[in-house]
Design a protein around this motif. Structure first.
Motif, mmCIF file in Angstrom:
data_model
loop_
_atom_site.group_PDB
_atom_site.id
_atom_site.type_symbol
_atom_site.label_atom_id
_atom_site.label_comp_id
_atom_site.label_asym_id
_atom_site.label_seq_id
_atom_site.Cartn_x
_atom_site.Cartn_y
_atom_site.Cartn_z
ATOM 1 N N GLU A 1 12.638 -2.545 1.515
ATOM 2 C CA GLU A 1 13.854 -1.735 1.016
ATOM 3 C C GLU A 1 13.602 -0.636 0.075
ATOM 4 O O GLU A 1 14.568 0.414 0.060
ATOM 5 N N THR A 2 12.707 -0.888 -0.867
ATOM 6 C CA THR A 2 12.312 0.053 -1.916
ATOM 7 C C THR A 2 12.002 1.373 -1.606
ATOM 8 O O THR A 2 12.690 2.312 -2.276
ATOM 9 N N LEU A 3 11.491 1.380 -0.581
ATOM 10 C CA LEU A 3 10.857 2.691 0.554
ATOM 11 C C LEU A 3 11.974 3.407 0.864
ATOM 12 O O LEU A 3 11.864 4.715 1.163
ATOM 13 N N SER A 4 13.333 2.740 1.016
ATOM 14 C CA SER A 4 14.501 3.251 1.530
ATOM 15 C C SER A 4 15.011 4.456 0.553
ATOM 16 O O SER A 4 15.864 5.235 0.783
ATOM 17 N N ASN A 5 14.641 4.512 -0.769
ATOM 18 C CA ASN A 5 15.123 5.323 -1.681
ATOM 19 C C ASN A 5 14.374 6.889 -1.472
ATOM 20 O O ASN A 5 13.249 6.932 -1.779
ATOM 21 N N THR A 6 15.099 7.860 -0.779
ATOM 22 C CA THR A 6 14.786 9.178 -0.486
ATOM 23 C C THR A 6 14.482 9.990 -1.699
ATOM 24 O O THR A 6 13.826 10.994 -1.826
ATOM 25 N N GLU A 7 15.013 9.605 -2.817
ATOM 26 C CA GLU A 7 15.177 10.307 -4.149
ATOM 27 C C GLU A 7 13.718 10.089 -4.824
ATOM 28 O O GLU A 7 12.980 10.905 -5.231
ATOM 29 N N LEU A 8 13.059 8.819 -4.726
ATOM 30 C CA LEU A 8 11.887 8.582 -5.278
ATOM 31 C C LEU A 8 10.738 8.890 -4.115
ATOM 32 O O LEU A 8 9.589 9.111 -4.628
ATOM 33 N N LEU B 1 0.938 -1.146 -0.062
ATOM 34 C CA LEU B 1 -0.085 0.046 0.069
ATOM 35 C C LEU B 1 0.790 1.361 -0.006
ATOM 36 O O LEU B 1 0.430 2.275 -0.767
ATOM 37 N N CYS B 2 1.823 1.231 0.747
ATOM 38 C CA CYS B 2 2.729 2.405 1.018
ATOM 39 C C CYS B 2 3.657 2.637 -0.691
ATOM 40 O O CYS B 2 3.636 3.724 -0.682
ATOM 41 N N LEU B 3 3.792 1.504 -1.321
ATOM 42 C CA LEU B 3 4.547 2.082 -2.481
ATOM 43 C C LEU B 3 3.485 2.650 -3.656
ATOM 44 O O LEU B 3 3.951 3.234 -4.554
ATOM 45 N N VAL B 4 2.065 2.404 -3.296
ATOM 46 C CA VAL B 4 1.104 3.194 -4.255
ATOM 47 C C VAL B 4 0.887 4.659 -3.474
ATOM 48 O O VAL B 4 0.815 5.515 -4.373
ATOM 49 N N THR B 5 0.783 4.794 -2.283
ATOM 50 C CA THR B 5 0.593 6.191 -1.759
ATOM 51 C C THR B 5 1.874 6.993 -1.639
ATOM 52 O O THR B 5 1.791 8.117 -1.777
ATOM 53 N N ALA B 6 2.786 6.410 -1.398
ATOM 54 C CA ALA B 6 4.108 7.157 -1.083
ATOM 55 C C ALA B 6 4.386 8.191 -2.381
ATOM 56 O O ALA B 6 4.936 9.059 -2.200
ATOM 57 N N PHE C 1 8.380 10.293 2.640
ATOM 58 C CA PHE C 1 7.935 8.756 3.100
ATOM 59 C C PHE C 1 9.117 8.691 4.383
ATOM 60 O O PHE C 1 10.083 8.662 4.213
ATOM 61 N N TYR C 2 8.352 8.167 5.516
ATOM 62 C CA TYR C 2 9.191 8.010 6.783
ATOM 63 C C TYR C 2 8.617 6.664 7.338
ATOM 64 O O TYR C 2 7.323 6.195 7.076
ATOM 65 N N ARG C 3 9.243 5.828 8.230
ATOM 66 C CA ARG C 3 8.719 4.735 8.681
ATOM 67 C C ARG C 3 9.128 4.768 10.211
ATOM 68 O O ARG C 3 10.444 4.923 10.514
ATOM 69 N N THR C 4 8.506 4.068 11.072
ATOM 70 C CA THR C 4 8.744 3.878 12.391
ATOM 71 C C THR C 4 9.226 2.554 12.690
ATOM 72 O O THR C 4 9.352 1.982 13.776
ATOM 73 N N VAL C 5 9.664 1.862 11.502
ATOM 74 C CA VAL C 5 10.015 0.607 11.667
ATOM 75 C C VAL C 5 11.393 0.220 10.845
ATOM 76 O O VAL C 5 11.770 0.977 10.185
ATOM 77 N N PRO C 6 12.045 -0.704 11.166
ATOM 78 C CA PRO C 6 13.459 -0.989 10.215
ATOM 79 C C PRO C 6 13.105 -1.401 8.894
ATOM 80 O O PRO C 6 12.050 -2.078 8.683
ATOM 81 N N SER C 7 14.059 -1.407 8.009
ATOM 82 C CA SER C 7 13.656 -1.851 6.586
ATOM 83 C C SER C 7 13.955 -3.360 6.612
ATOM 84 O O SER C 7 14.719 -3.910 7.800
ATOM 85 N N PHE D 1 14.998 10.074 13.045
ATOM 86 C CA PHE D 1 14.866 9.100 11.724
ATOM 87 C C PHE D 1 16.285 9.187 11.000
ATOM 88 O O PHE D 1 16.758 10.422 11.033
ATOM 89 N N ASP D 2 16.907 8.136 10.466
ATOM 90 C CA ASP D 2 18.140 8.146 9.954
ATOM 91 C C ASP D 2 17.949 8.550 8.423
ATOM 92 O O ASP D 2 17.011 9.404 8.111
ATOM 93 N N GLN D 3 19.116 8.588 7.768
ATOM 94 C CA GLN D 3 19.150 8.995 6.309
ATOM 95 C C GLN D 3 18.121 8.270 5.304
ATOM 96 O O GLN D 3 17.956 8.984 4.392
ATOM 97 N N SER D 4 17.708 7.119 5.591
ATOM 98 C CA SER D 4 16.670 6.416 4.908
ATOM 99 C C SER D 4 15.576 6.656 5.362
ATOM 100 O O SER D 4 14.367 5.980 5.006
ATOM 101 N N HIS D 5 15.289 7.413 6.333
ATOM 102 C CA HIS D 5 13.947 8.112 6.637
ATOM 103 C C HIS D 5 13.380 7.095 7.595
ATOM 104 O O HIS D 5 12.092 6.769 7.532
#
Length: 766
Positions: free
Chosen positions: A97-104, A74-79, A108-114, A368-372
């Motif tokens: 891990e795809t959501l760790s791409n801060t350029e795309l 769901l996040c890949l659609v909404t993010a 987007f942020y998350r409170t769980v590890p990738s 939040f780290d560099q990957s948000h």
């Protein structure tokens, strides 16, 4: 989420004077359902339309931030949608891990590890127990596919071999779902692995485990994640204890104080008539544009149904997500302890504060780290069955490194020890992996052959030693080669030197006898003083064997062939005049008196000198065209470097020894048909046998010399030299010495008459 928002609204320090509003929607775990409220959130505040602008700096959407959704799909659609408007979106469960791409996905942020952090922990766990032959199964969704792809890439670099990789369907209602699950279980069983890594949500995982139990898969070690390990899979799957050992990682989280009491109070208020009447009134006032998110089944949910879920790890991430946005809003507004200014805030203005500053929730610091994302670490839990009741027993921790308390884990094996899961055995030092079959992870351990060595435990071949080194079979390192040549003190060298000394002594004794009886008829018949020259050359030829013993050098290699050729030439040059004299007297009696003067007496020395000069010139040609040189042979001997003299030019070699061969052949032609009268000494026979022996020795010498590549090559040269010297001595000189010593009565002028002194025989003409 409502609990966290009410906490913030009741706080006098976080956002004093500001009340947060919210809309809650159920995504039903469907992308299209999640897309409907997402589009509503993007509408301009106060309207139902989404503005299409070149610059959204002043654009004010309906919401300031979005919390959720839970799943990666769901996040890949909404993010991507919210990132276009730079609206902060904080998920409390999406780990792709795809959501760790801060350029795309810049907002987007998350409170769980990738998933990358989770897979790293799984790989460390497998390596900790030495399980390098595993199967991996993932659900056919973004979470399962992404986590499995990361695991496959990390497993290959950590010596973990994948026996099977497969996906299981998420929609269990599909007609092919049952067959796909059965095929997966069947293939896992055929691989004979003892460890299965499962990345899946609860429903696909439960279906796979049910099929494994029904099809009799056998007890395995299941390595899982909190996506299914903390769900109701264990409670709703019959005979779940028979699957074996279950280990898995869950996110390390803290408790949320007051949350369980809040939920209990909420359920108690739901049962009151006033709450229901107020709920119906609020539903009638709801905006007509908002999609209906009412869940018909929620009316039948009781506190007992959800009580087990109140303490799971997904509760705190939701609270941290809400507080993360609230703290960013606090800093963006510039709030103080007294209140917050009523300044309009755009969504994109919150991103800077979310990226840089930490915040606290219940006394615990987050950032939040560099990957948000946030990475509080993992706990390793073990499904421990106590009297039929499941307990999630913590048996380890992971935070950059893995700590496992193995004593607390009871495996399904008979001895309660960890099982092995290897397609291959650990190769011992000095062995390399030889791949067998079609699976690159299955191999046999093969010993390294001689002159190769084992370089590392993961080698699929042995490394060859450098040329100057050697190694025995199954070696882990190379040793320096020792030099090999014919040593003076080795038995073979001593034997050859002794034989050389005897040959030299025999030459000396023979020469002394000839010198003592030089004026006798037999000595004169054998060439007189030229016989002494031949014996001197044979002495030097015998002594030249010393050049072949000991460590060779470039100078010694040049001298070996030259000394042999010159000494042998001196011997044959002394015999040639006598052979010519015999041939002239016996074959050309009419011309014998005139030509015999050049083959006898003092003029014969001119032939000897001319022959020696010719051989000397050929020696110079040999040095010019290609003299023998020192060769370091690393191929012939396994552990040593053979130092030998190599032939640089076979043409120069042929010229050097060809001349002596011609002299010997000429002597043979001049003497082999000569008939001696009765009661006369046959001097021609000695020359014939001497040259014939030389020919036989040279034939064997050439055949052996051209093929030998060991230390026996020097032995062959010595034997050739000594055989030549002994052959000439035995066939030509020793019989004469025996007559001089034991039969002096035959050493007379009548018996030893020179052929030149006989009357020429008349040639009968018809």
């Amino acid at each position: 989420m409502t609990f966290a928002i009410e906490q913030i609204n009741n706080s006098s320090s976080l956002l004093p004077g500001i009340t947060l509003g919210y809309d809650l929607y159920d995504t039903c775990f469907e992308p299209l359902v999640a897309l409907q409220p997402s589009l509503l959130f993007l509408t301009r505040k106060g309207t139902t339309g989404i503005g299409v602008l070149c610059n959204y700096t002043e654009y004010q959407p309906r919401v300031t931030a979005v919390i959720g959704p839970h799943k990666s799909d769901l996040c890949l659609v909404t993010a991507k949608l919210f990132s276009s408007f730079l609206i902060p979106q904080v998920s409390y469960g999406a780990s792709s891990e795809t959501l760790s791409n801060t350029e795309l996905y810049p907002s987007f942020y998350r409170t769980v590890p990738s998933d990358k952090n989770l897979v790293e922990a799984v790989v460390l766990l497998l390596n900790h127990f030495g399980w390098n032959w595993v199967a991996t199964v993932g659900s056919d969704d973004e979470y399962g596919r992404g986590a499995q792809a990361l695991f496959l890439s990390m497993a290959g670099t950590n010596n973990i071999c994948i026996a099977f990789e497969g996906l299981i369907p998420t929609d269990l209602a599909e007609p092919s779902a049952k067959k796909q699950l059965e095929d997966t279980v069947r293939v896992i069983n055929s691989t004979e692995v003892n460890v299965v890594v499962l990345f899946s949500y609860s429903l696909p995982a439960q279906a796979l485990l049910e099929h494994s139990i029904r099809m009799g898969l056998g007890k395995k070690v299941w390595v899982g994640t909190e996506a299914w390990m903390l769900s109701d899979v264990s409670a709703s799957t019959p005979n779940i204890q028979s699957i074996g050992t279950v280990l898995g990682f869950v996110m390390r989280t803290g408790t949320v104080p007051g949350f369980q009491e809040y939920v209990a109070e909420l359920f108690s208020s739901v049962e009151q008539e006033g709450f229901c009447r107020r709920s119906r009134e609020l539903s009638g006032l709801a905006s007509a544009e908002a999609p209906d998110a009412r869940c018909q089944h929620c009316d039948h949910v009781t506190l007992g149904d959800i009580w087990p879920m109140l303490g799971v790890t997904s509760v705190q991430p939701v609270q941290v997500a809400v507080y993360g946005v609230a703290h960013a809003l606090h800093r963006a507004l510039g709030c103080t302890s007294k209140g917050c200014p009523k300044t309009p805030i755009r969504s994109w203005q919150l991103l800077h504060f979310m990226n840089t500053l930490p915040f606290e929730v219940n006394g615990q610091s987050f950032r939040f780290d560099q990957s948000h994302g946030t990475n509080p670490g993992y706990k390793l839990i073990f499904w421990a069955w106590r009297n039929g009741t499941l307990t999630n027993l913590p048996v380890g921790d992971y935070d950059q490194s893995l700590d496992v308390r193995k004593a607390q884990i009871e495996f399904h094996t008979a001895d309660k020890k960890e099982p092995t899961s290897e397609c291959f055995r650990r190769c011992q030092p000095g062995q390399f992996r030889r791949i067998k079959g079609f699976n690159l992870c299955c191999y046999d351990c093969t010993d390294c052959s001689e002159n190769t060595f084992w370089s590392s435990t993961d080698s699929t071949s042995c490394s060859p030693c450098p040329r100057h080194q050697w190694a025995p079979a199954r070696s882990t390192r190379c040793h320096d080669r020792s030099e090999r040549f014919l040593f003076w003190d080795e038995p073979l060298g001593l034997a050859l030197v002794t034989l050389m000394a005897l040959t030299a002594a025999l030459s000396c004794v023979t020469a002394l006898l000839f010198l003592k009886h030089l004026r006798t008829p037999l000595a004169q018949l054998s060439g007189g003083s030229r016989g002494l020259l031949a014996l001197l050359c044979l002495l030097l030829l015998s002594l030249s064997c010393c050049l072949y013993v000991g460590r060779p050098s470039a100078a010694l290699c040049r001298l070996q062939q030259l000394s042999y050729a010159l000494c042998l030439n001196g011997c044959f040059s002394a015999l040639v005049p006598k052979a010519l004299e015999i041939a002239l007297v016996t074959e050309f009696p009419g011309r014998a008196p005139g030509l015999r003067r050049w083959a006898s007496g003092g003029r014969a020395w001119l032939l000897v000198a001319a022959s020696l000069l010719t051989q000397a010139s050929l020696c110079l040609c040999h040095l010019r065209l290609g003299p023998d040189f020192l060769v370091a042979d690393y191929e012939s001997l396994p552990r040593e470097v053979l130092l030998a003299c190599g032939t640089q030019s076979w043409l120069a070699f042929a010229l050097l020894h060809g001349y002596n061969s011609c002299l010997a052949f000429a002597c043979f032609l001049c003497t082999f048909m000569v008939q001696t009268p009765p009661r006369r000494y046959n001097v021609a026979r000695g020359v014939t046998f001497a040259t014939l022996i030389c020919f036989v020795v040279w034939i064997f010498f050439l055949a052996v010399f051209a093929t030998l590549r060991t230390v026996l090559r020097a032995v062959t040269l010595i034997c050739t030299v000594l055989a030549t010297a002994l052959g000439i001595l035995a066939s030509y000189f020793v019989p004469k010495c025996c007559i001089m010593v034991f039969r002096p009565d035959l050493n007379t002028r009548d018996y030893c008459q020179n052929p030149g002194e006989e009357e020429p025989q008349e040639v009968n003409r018809q």
